[in-house]
Design an enzyme around this catalytic site. Structure first.
Site, PDB file in Angstrom:
ATOM      1  N   GLN A 180      44.976  47.208  36.851  1.00 32.74           N
ATOM      2  CA  GLN A 180      43.810  47.768  37.531  1.00 32.74           C
ATOM      3  C   GLN A 180      44.026  47.806  39.030  1.00 32.74           C
ATOM      4  OE1 GLN A 180      43.206  45.713  34.807  1.00 32.74           O
ATOM      5  NE2 GLN A 180      42.515  47.456  33.626  1.00 32.74           N
ATOM      6  N   THR A 187      51.845  44.548  26.173  1.00 30.88           N
ATOM      7  CA  THR A 187      52.340  44.638  24.802  1.00 30.88           C
ATOM      8  C   THR A 187      53.866  44.592  24.802  1.00 30.88           C
ATOM      9  OG1 THR A 187      50.458  46.080  24.413  1.00 30.88           O
ATOM     10  CG2 THR A 187      52.073  45.897  22.657  1.00 30.88           C
ATOM     11  N   ASP A 242      55.162  40.471  34.275  1.00 28.02           N
ATOM     12  CA  ASP A 242      54.078  41.343  33.822  1.00 28.02           C
ATOM     13  C   ASP A 242      52.917  41.205  34.798  1.00 28.02           C
ATOM     14  OD1 ASP A 242      51.809  41.369  30.975  1.00 28.02           O
ATOM     15  OD2 ASP A 242      52.472  42.987  32.282  1.00 28.02           O
ATOM     16  N   GLU A 272      45.954  49.379  30.986  1.00 27.10           N
ATOM     17  CA  GLU A 272      46.040  49.787  29.572  1.00 27.10           C
ATOM     18  C   GLU A 272      47.194  50.722  29.271  1.00 27.10           C
ATOM     19  OE1 GLU A 272      42.676  50.270  26.744  1.00 27.10           O
ATOM     20  OE2 GLU A 272      41.499  50.270  28.599  1.00 27.10           O
ATOM     21  N   ARG A 277      43.759  43.095  22.702  1.00 24.65           N
ATOM     22  CA  ARG A 277      43.738  43.608  24.068  1.00 24.65           C
ATOM     23  C   ARG A 277      43.257  42.525  25.023  1.00 24.65           C
ATOM     24  NH1 ARG A 277      44.768  46.085  28.212  1.00 24.65           N
ATOM     25  NH2 ARG A 277      43.118  46.424  29.736  1.00 24.65           N
TER      26      ARG A 277
END
Lengths: 383, 470
Positions: free
Chosen positions: A222, A54, A218, A49, A190
């Protein structure tokens, strides 16, 4: 093999043709290697996150053909899922807080409780129903309930995504039968990335000459996804490390005891020390500045252990700038601590970004591109 | 012969005993590392690796302690670390026999919790193991303080009784745990290994006690001393070899024979447990039309689709979710009342996919993970449902769209078309690894690399990455 041999032999008439051929092959190989060298590998790394995907979407929008209608429509289910999951997290969170707290500020009104149970039920299923007017209204009512708002205020203790406010404000539009997501909606949506995705693009510059080709990767942020990063570390031109600076008071999705900023710090340290990155440029994107702006005035920076010696000096805009500069300094210190003396000449730049803002990303990427070009020329000995 | 002495060692029988000990240590090392080296099985993480490793170390300490303290070879005891106390008391006790028995007790404890209580053990092995070794450490400390050893490294009668009690008490604890699980029908050799271990260690203690009694009663008979210590060392060497087993922590590896080139009889837990192959409900010649509009979880129940999708996911380094789906699907096929097999499969899935740092750890939230690890019933049919839901969502949002436009799907369509036309199924080598997600990846040590059925994915290791042309 033939090339090596031909160089040492004497030139005879029969050889000239072969030489011409050999020269042609050599020229082609040189061209290809030059073309390959121009494919610059960029990695987007960072904790979960932090905004990597994005930025990835923004680059797609800026330098590729962008999203066509089919692709935009494919995000409808994602946005629906985000909404259901968020409201479920908030509802379950309010129940949890109500159990532990003495006051009744987390207790919902009875009709909202019914709605909450229903939505929680929907949110735990596999297939989400398409958002319609009725559901949107119910979600809207639940969202406006003071208990849910109080829970949202403590959202840093739960795993409330950052897009919550945006989607909740736009429920009417999103529940329309013919809804087609806008670019902004897609950027806010998301999706937890798993595995690796790549795109290849060529930034068109002012003089329209297509210069270098970039290949951008990309990854998931996690902990379990980080095991896979190592497969991408070979031959990287630049690492774009995304750090969400608003996360200093939040805990991880994977380990609800760990502070996210501390995790980012450790991760950045780990990435810097990787042997493959000896000559790799590092672009640090201090991301989510917009959320940081609104948060830093109410939540002090010292809740995070890394920033515990922070002293606020003023208020308002000055304070935000001061806080930002402090964080930037901390990251720079970390960079120099983790960089061995023989690597100290690799490029390191820090950028302030808001990944959702296309202008900012475009400008930032232009700066990154310039830096990399300059670096290339420097490496080639032309600077 | 002149140097052979009952007190100072150096007899031929002593040398024979020591060489037997060395030989058995080597054999032990070979046996413990064999599956990993020869068959390239990836080494386990966590307690599945450490407990066998500690067993090997403890065995080594045990034998070394006996050799050094048992007067087998002559050496000058002039340094403190060559003294009797270090070897006979510390190395042989807490670091040797104590640790050995504690490892086994820890393993039996795990089995008891998994199969009788049907949950994961509440205490992690890092805490449990030191906890059990504590009495040994306490005992050794007391002996160190009181210093009852004589010049020949023998304890007095009182102390020897205490020592034998301590040794036997551990064997008794192991017997109790083994007794508690004796009614379970294990699929692998766990119970047999436990009984074997108990038998051998009990006989060793018996031999030790009798040797000691004889020595004390007939202190002056040299050949008695020599024979008794010879017997002691050889039995200890045999004990150490027989005691070691990997069936408890790594049941699948017990299938591996010592003959080289023998393929692993059961490659997956599914085969080892005898779960029937999935997706064979439809007859082979029936064409399965893959409809992209169907929900992903329904499509994944078809084996061909699942394999194709798995290959695609592996190529984007996102394969663990699909593998997890497959294994949970296989778990679902075990009947509810067959709890032993369910427990094996569930433990296997947890060790492989759920535990933090696992080989193919899946991307699920902290809450789902904790819910699985803290469950009170490991045989519950919905144990993995939440995690599975999360992962199917993940697959839908990340992989599904790209899969439909990848070459893997095109190959699958061609295959099904060929089959439905009655042609022989062409071997689609699928050499092109083109996918819209990822062109190529440096996969020297790819954890998602599986040799069965699908494409062998190789990548050139040059600096830059090439786009293969479709």
């Amino acid at each position: 093999m033939g090339l090596l041999c031909s160089k040492s032999r004497h030139y005879t008439e029969a050889d000239t043709e072969e030489n011409a051929q050999a020269a042609e092959i050599e020229r082609r190989i040189e061209q290809e290697t030059k073309a390959e060298k121009h494919i610059q590998k960029l990695l987007l790394l960072g904790a979960g996150e932090s905004g990597k995907s994005t930025i990835f979407k923004q680059i797609k929008l800026l330098f590729q053909t962008g999203f066509d209608e089919a692709e935009l429509k494919s995000y409808v289910s994602v946005i629906d899922a985000n909404i259901y999951q968020t409201i479920k997290i908030l509802y379950d969170g309010s129940k949890e807080f109500a159990q532990n707290a003495d006051s009744s500020k987390y207790v919902l009104s009875s009709e909202n409780k019914v709605i909450g149970e229903k939505l929680s039920e929907i949110g735990s299923k596999l297939d989400y129903p398409r958002l319609n007017r009725e559901l949107a209204e119910e979600i809207g009512n639940l969202w406006k309930d003071s208990a849910i708002q109080e829970t949202y205020a403590r959202g840093n203790e739960l795993q409330v995504p950052d897009c919550t406010n945006y989607f909740m404000e736009n429920l009417q539009r999103l529940s329309d039968a013919n809804y087609v997501p806008t670019k902004e909606d897609v950027l806010y949506a998301r999706v937890r990335t798993t595995g690796v995705v790549e795109i290849q693009f060529s930034p068109v510059r002012e003089n329209k000459k297509s210069g270098e080709v970039y290949r951008l990767f990309d990854v998931g942020g996690q902990r379990n996804e980080r095991r896979k990063w190592i497969h991408l570390f070979e031959g990287v031109t630049a690492v774009i490390f995304c750090a969400a600076i608003n996360e200093y008071d939040q805990t991880l999705f994977k380990d609800e005891q760990k502070n996210r900023m501390m995790e980012t710090k450790e991760l950045f340290d780990w990435v810097l020390k990787q042997p493959c990155f000896e000559k790799t440029s590092f672009m640090l994107f201090l991301n989510k500045f917009d959320i940081f702006e609104s948060k830093v005035l109410t939540v002090p920076l010292n809740v995070c252990e890394w920033f515990k010696d922070y002293q606020p000096v003023s208020t308002g805009k000055q304070e935000i700038e001061h806080a930002y500069e402090y964080i930037k300094k901390k990251f720079e210190e970390l960079y120099f601590q983790s960089t061995a003396p023989d690597r100290v000449d690799r490029v390191f730049k820090v950028y302030r970004t808001t990944a959702l803002n296309q202008k900012v990303v475009k400008k930032t990427f232009k700066l990154v591109d310039e830096t990399l070009r300059r670096r290339n020329l420097f490496e080639a000995g032309l600077l | 012969m002149a140097s052979c002495s009952a007190v100072h060692g150096g007899c031929p029988s002593d040398y024979v005993a020591v060489s037997i000990a060395i030989f058995s240590m080597i054999l032990l090392l070979v046996r413990s590392s064999f599956p990993f080296l020869i068959h390239n099985v990836p080494s386990a993480k966590g307690s599945a690796f450490w407990i066998p490793a500690i067993q090997v170390i403890a065995s080594f300490n045990f034998l070394l302690g006996i050799v050094m303290a048992g007067n087998f070879v002559k050496y000058k005891k002039n340094h403190w670390w060559l003294s009797c106390y270090v070897w006979a008391v510390w190395v042989e006790g807490p670091l040797g026999f104590g640790l050995l028995m504690s490892c086994r007790i820890a393993q039996a404890f795990h089995l008891y919790y998994a199969f009788v209580k049907r949950r994961l053990p509440p205490i992690r092995s890092h805490f449990f193991l030191p906890l059990i070794v504590l009495p040994w450490i306490a005992g050794s400390a007391i002996v160190q303080v009181k210093k009852p050893l004589n010049y020949r490294c023998h304890l007095g009668t009182f102390w020897i009784i205490v020592a034998i009690c301590l040794h036997t008490s551990y064997i008794v604890v192991l017997v109790i745990f083994t007794g508690a699980i004796r009614h379970i029908e294990f699929r692998f050799d766990e119970l047999k290994d436990l009984w074997q271990g108990i038998l051998v260690s009990a006989s060793l203690i018996g031999l030790w006690a009798s040797a000691y009694i004889l020595n004390e009663v007939h202190d002056d008979i040299p050949w008695l001393q020599v024979t008794s210590r010879f017997l002691l060392l050889t039995t200890a060497s045999i004990l150490v070899l027989v005691f070691f087993s990997i069936s408890i922590s790594q049941p699948l590896l017990t299938q591996i024979g010592f003959i080289k080139r023998e393929p692993l009889e059961f490659k997956t837990m599914r085969q080892a447990l005898g779960i029937p192959d999935s997706g064979l409900l439809l007859r082979r010649d029936q064409a399965v039309v893959i409809d992209p509009n169907e929900p992903l979880d329904k499509l994944l129940t078809d084996k061909k689709f699942r394999q194709s999708f798995m290959a695609f996911a592996d190529s984007c380094l996102a394969g663990e979710s699909v593998h997890f789906f497959e294994e949970v699907h296989e778990l679902g096929k075990i009947p509810i009342d067959d709890s032993v097999r369910r427990i094996y499969m569930a433990r296997h899935i947890i060790n492989k996919y759920i535990i933090a740092g696992a080989a193919m750890e899946v991307n699920i939230s902290h809450r789902s993970r904790q819910a699985i690890l803290n469950t009170t019933d490991i045989t519950h049919p919905d144990l993995f449902s939440d995690a599975l839901n999360e992962l199917i969502q993940l697959m839908k949002t990340n992989l599904a769209k790209d899969y439909w436009s990848s070459l893997y799907f095109i190959n699958l369509k061609d295959e099904t078309r060929a089959r439905s036309n009655g042609h022989e199924m062409e071997q689609m080598s699928g050499g092109y690894s083109y996918s819209p997600r990822l062109s190529c990846v440096q996969a020297m040590d790819d954890p998602f690399h599986h040799d069965h059925d699908h494409d062998h994915f190789s990548c050139d290791s040059s600096q830059d990455v090439h786009d293969p042309y479709p």
